[in-house]
Scaffold this motif. Sequence first.
Motif: not given
Lengths: 626, 680
Positions: B599-602, B633-635, B647-649
Amino acid sequence: MNETIRTIILLYLVATSLLACDDLESVVPVTNDQVAGTGALYILSDGNYSLNNSTLSVYDFSTKAFTPDFFQAKNGRKLGDTGNDLQRYGSKLYVVVNGSSQVEVLDARTGKSLKQIPFFNNATARQPRSIAFWLDKAYVCSFDGTLARIDTASLEIEDIITVGRNPDGIAVSNNKLYVSNSGGLDYGSALGYDNTVSVISTETFTVDKQIVVGLNPGRIKADNFGYVYVSVRGDYKTEPSQWVCIDTHLDAVSARYDFAVTNFDLSGDRAYFYSYDETSKQSTIGVFNLQTKTVETNAFITDGTLLKTPYGITADPESGAIYITDAGDYISSGDVYCFTGNGVLAYKLTDVGINPNTVLPVSDFKPINGTATDTTSMEGIEHVFYFTPAPGQFVGVYPAYATGESVEQMRAKAESKLKSGSLVSLGRFGGSLTFAFRTAVNNAEGSDFRILGNAFSNSAEPGIVEVSEDVNGNGLPDDAWYELAGSEYGKSTTKHGYKITYYKPEQKNDSVAFIDNDGSSGFVTAYYPTWQGDSVVCQGTLLPPTAIKNELGYWISNSLSWGYADNQPNNSSLNGFDLDWAVDANGNKVTLSKIHFMKVYTAVNQNAGWMGELSTEIGGAENLHP
Amino acid sequence: MRIPIFVKLTLAGVFASVLQGIAQNQPSPEIVTVDSIPAYRIGEVTVVSADKNSANPAVSPLQVLDRKNLQGLSAEQVGDAVKYFSGVVVKDYGGLGGMKTISVRSMGAQHTAVSYDGIVLTDCQTGQTDLSRFSIENVDLISLSIGDGNSIFQPARAFASSGVLTIRTRRPVFEKKERLNGKVGFKYGSYGQKELNVFGAYKISDIWSASLSVLSQKAKGNYDYRLYYGNGKDDFTVVPRINNEVRNLRIESALIGQFGGERELEIKTYYYDSDRGLPGAVILYNPSSSQHLWDRSAFAQAHYEQPLGKTFSVQLNAKLNQTRQHYLNPDYLGSSGAEDYSYRQEEAYASAAFLYKPLTGLSFALATDGALAGMSCNLKDFSEPTRYSLLTNLSAKYVNEWMLATASVLGTGIRETTVNGPSARAIGRISPAFNLSFQPIPGCDKLRLRGFWKSSFREPSFNDLYYSAIGNTALKPENSEQTDVGITCALPLKVHQLGLNFSADAYRNNITDKIMAVPTRNMFIWSMVNLGKVEISGVDLNLEVLKKWGRNTELLAAWTHSYQRALDMTDPTSKTYGQQIAYAPRIYGSGRLQLSVSALKLGYALLYSGHRYVTGQNIEQNDLPAYTDQSLSAEYAIPRAFGTVVLRGELQNLADVNYEIVRNFPMPGRTFRVSVRFDF
């Protein structure tokens, strides 16, 4: 994750190394003609609209060097956006910078900034355009329809009045100011261009009259006969261009000429203008006689020189030269053409700046290397009395000696070199130069004068300075001399009363024999100053050798602390001389209120291997307390 | 027929290739759900397989950034995302409100068409599109095709430019039994950025579905930057960018009817309202800035297509568009005290296209477009022009397992009338194009060669023709001639779960009769003329590598690099002859990394550009230095009972350098954004 991080680093390295193989290179502009002369040419260029690249350039005739952004090199910051007008008044230069909405005031001889005067109405820029001077005031007209009066001593804006719409130019004649109101920013509205010249009294600083001249008046200048000429540009559609003459005694239009004058300048009894011919689609440069009020020629250039886009035109009354700038395509850099009064091209300077608008010759240009302590009133060497170098590797080179030249001729050469900022070499120990400023040097707080050389922090060739007051008032340096005791004076390694005699060799390139009063004798490899006679006797204080070989095998000569010529770099505060340091022959302090003559002599006696002997070089001097 | 079945079987492959960023994109897709992931089916009959297993058969350079790629970038607007294509230089004036225009292979912004959900956007006033108006938020796919693409079944306008940038927005897509889905998101960022976005899709019936999106943004844009007053490294002061606030609102809706048997109707509306300060160029010692710009535009467009029997298909498109712009400069020194200009543009457009497939692999298409556009404004004595355009395109295409070739000829007729003053001269042009792609090694589908030749032009804009004293109604169109040869290859390494795709193109473009402003008698009188000649040659490289570990982890690495010589060959006596044109770097490129772990995307992205010059004269004083811009970016997606919380940054311009793309318009330094989104 490791793979990811490695890939990130790889990507970044690939990008930065790819950026290194960029084969897009700057084009190096053509080097200019080597033109000799006195002083320098200042050239102001507009730059491109809102690119902050307006430049004030200098072509220095003595060094034949062109500095494209002289203002920034001198003052550490850029001039700003769209410098429109450059004029000299007294010892100061005024640059009107329209886009940045400032007026820069500089010292004319050095180009150092004295003050930056902002032109803002609260937060709105006024956009100043042109400047004119009368007595001790400067007058600047701005595009927001105002005229400001600046005091040239305090450099403060004293008063602001409203004139017409979008004033473009200003001229002074007969105790009055004439401002051309172009109305240029209303070209698209129903109101259209303005068509008046405002007449303002310098005594009351109020608008006394408005003269109707025609649509869109621009450049305006006064001649020496009581007339003011203004170029009326029309509306580029139905209303034609004209050149209008105003009689300042009547404050009315006295004549109209049907030339579409785009720009012009007045000098003596002539006006030099260029106008655009609609039918031939060409610009021609013409000459108008201000006395007879007739056109003398419509083809000023007589040698076939072709200009692409004439832009600025300056007639220099001192030299008679006519400078015309060529803006090219208005985006790339332009050129300056210098013509003689007969329309023959004397020389051309290429790539001076983008849209060069004004050329200003400054014959007393004298740049100082480094920070000036007092730039407004500077005095250099006025007269050299004696030039008596000791043998040295640059003797007969700086200045050059031709066989048969006399002591007087060499003295004159040294004087001329020093007055134009070139170096003079004194040779090894004892070689000396005796000189004076135009006025006395007064003993005031701190350094009273300074001497320029070619020293850097590890290349010092110290010389000792002696001073003398013209007690008998005869203008000759035949009075008592006092040494200015430097940092080494009292040390045991310093030898006072040293004397060495050098003997002229048989052949010109032979070694030079010497005997000193320390019991040494021998030969040195150096050029002998042949014009000095068979021998040269040098005496004075001898400093210990300052040059040493460092761990890499290089000869370095570290500076002494203070008090010597050609010792500290020119931009250091430690190359000044204070008359408080004066001592007599026995080392007792002497009080001097002022002095008139100075003598510098090389104070070390040393050969630094392949570097040759240490010899003091002088490049000039400045009287800090005239 | 074999081909349609082949198309259906490679849907998964198509989507995988879409992941890679090199895929086929068609303007009239039908949405099919496969494993609840949306995919585009190709409406036109053609070989698709552009997955990682075989070389891309596109006849001309085609690059794609899909939803997944866009996730890995910290891009706010379409103008930011297109910088990651090779062959593209974006002229970016900085910040959220700064204008961004795209120039493909140095041909200029007016030579690239921007197509929004299938129909080309037009701005007759400037001839170019400001890409800062389009947010990334609801964009599903951005693709750039240089030259004509593989598809011939398109409106004639799609053939009228040197390249087409296609923006496809999110379509309503439903899983089994689902009737409503959408998202609600809130974003917060540096310099006072706040954003609310809502998207909803509703399945009205088996045939009809609708969607609505609302995006509201505001930002202060008051970033600090280094104002350099000298050329030395330390000659700067730090000041804030003033008059840079922006507020905008975008409302879009869509109504889709899928009638089965490839019959589809799509109706879209779009409304954009923006209010922004124009900070202007940084002028030394003069910080005043008060100019303001209001934009309001709305359009409605409809697309319908259906097959007619076995050998024909028809496609109809229509659009109505209105744009208003209001510019205010309250510090104008003219007697009115302010520059206050209002502009209004309107256009009505309709297109009909027919596709004829007489034999296997052979098809013909005929498209006719008509448009009526007008402009009015409050400038004194403004011409108020009306432009009538008629375009007709005839294309032929042949395709088999190892080659694809197309040929087109576009006829354009433009006529104008004005209310005041003279009108532009009429234009009549024929613009042909030829494209070819083939496998040089029989049987090997891992390598393909391609080439195309295209002649096109751009007509003068209303500004070029009618603007005050500068406009010149005698202007001719500006010509562009492109030649391209390229190679594409794919190297799958199944054993390592690694896929690699590579393309390289060398091109030569000639621009003649380039419309430029030249001064006449003096600085105040300029005129637009057809004067320029630019010779452009270059190379564009694209590389993508995809590596998987197991089922949940994959890493995508992409790199683009471009080399271009764009030389001014207008006037041998000028000081710019033979030199690189303004604002065109010699080399530039980008790099992207995307790592997904469950579930983590960088994401990490890098842009780099070599130095360039601000005018055509390539001297030291005009130099704008090279720059790099890195972002992260990270989501993280958290599935919940009836939806997903995402959640995204994002962190942009990591090095915090205020580099300039346009001189005196500094870019913002380090910028962060965080967002929370609820997908239901």
